[in-house]
Scaffold this motif. Structure first.
Motif, PDB file in Angstrom:
ATOM      1  N   LEU A   1       0.858  -1.176   0.000  1.00  0.00           N
ATOM      2  CA  LEU A   1       0.000   0.000   0.000  1.00  0.00           C
ATOM      3  C   LEU A   1       0.895   1.227   0.000  1.00  0.00           C
ATOM      4  O   LEU A   1       1.961   1.212   0.635  1.00  0.00           O
ATOM      5  N   ARG A   2       0.482   2.276  -0.675  1.00  0.00           N
ATOM      6  CA  ARG A   2       1.239   3.520  -0.665  1.00  0.00           C
ATOM      7  C   ARG A   2       0.372   4.655  -0.152  1.00  0.00           C
ATOM      8  O   ARG A   2      -0.703   4.917  -0.686  1.00  0.00           O
ATOM      9  N   LEU A   3       0.870   5.316   0.864  1.00  0.00           N
ATOM     10  CA  LEU A   3       0.214   6.498   1.408  1.00  0.00           C
ATOM     11  C   LEU A   3       0.843   7.741   0.798  1.00  0.00           C
ATOM     12  O   LEU A   3       2.030   7.754   0.467  1.00  0.00           O
ATOM     13  N   SER A   4       0.030   8.781   0.684  1.00  0.00           N
ATOM     14  CA  SER A   4       0.510  10.062   0.194  1.00  0.00           C
ATOM     15  C   SER A   4       0.150  11.153   1.184  1.00  0.00           C
ATOM     16  O   SER A   4      -0.854  11.055   1.889  1.00  0.00           O
ATOM     17  N   CYS A   5       0.977  12.186   1.214  1.00  0.00           N
ATOM     18  CA  CYS A   5       0.708  13.359   2.043  1.00  0.00           C
ATOM     19  C   CYS A   5       1.061  14.594   1.219  1.00  0.00           C
ATOM     20  O   CYS A   5       2.222  14.774   0.856  1.00  0.00           O
ATOM     21  N   THR A   6       0.063  15.389   0.945  1.00  0.00           N
ATOM     22  CA  THR A   6       0.282  16.600   0.161  1.00  0.00           C
ATOM     23  C   THR A   6       0.234  17.816   1.064  1.00  0.00           C
ATOM     24  O   THR A   6      -0.688  17.977   1.865  1.00  0.00           O
TER      25      THR A   6
END
Length: 123
Positions: free
Chosen positions: A18-23
């Motif tokens: 799984l890949r999490l992102s934070c913008t």
């Protein structure tokens, strides 16, 4: 106003990826080190990984070393957490944080936080 917005959480099976992102918005991303923390039910918020301003230096908690990878794209104002070989004990709310210093693995030193994204790993 500084805002950190996490995304990518969900329900996954053990062993999957799984890949999490934070913008980030409201700050110059390339001037900040970024980190991921996580908080399981009934537990404190623990350090997971951190990355320096340019993305060339990283730190990991022992529990995720070799399984998780943090990276960043300053042009997109985004930091990522690639999670492989997931385990049920990885179940937690994952938070993104920003600070000018690196490496910082103590949650109380971070000034900026996202709202978190829930990750649940089923066995």
């Amino acid at each position: 106003q500084v805002q950190l917005a996490e995304s990518g959480g969900g329900l996954v099976q053990a062993g999957s990826s799984l890949r999490l992102s934070c913008t980030a918005s409201g700050l110059t991303c390339r001037n900040y080190a970024m980190a991921w923390f996580r908080q399981a039910p009934g537990k404190e918020r623990d350090f997971v990984a951190a990355i320096n301003w340019g993305g060339r230096s990283t730190r990991y908690a022992a529990s995720v070393e070799g399984r998780f990878a943090i990276s960043r794209d300053n042009d997109k104002h985004t930091v990522y957490l690639q999670m492989d070989s997931r385990k049920p004990e990885d179940t937690a709310v994952y938070y993104c944080a920003a600070d000018r210093s690196f490496p910082v693995m103590t949650r109380t030193q971070y000034n900026y936080w996202g709202q978190g994204t829930q990750v649940t790993v089923s066995s």
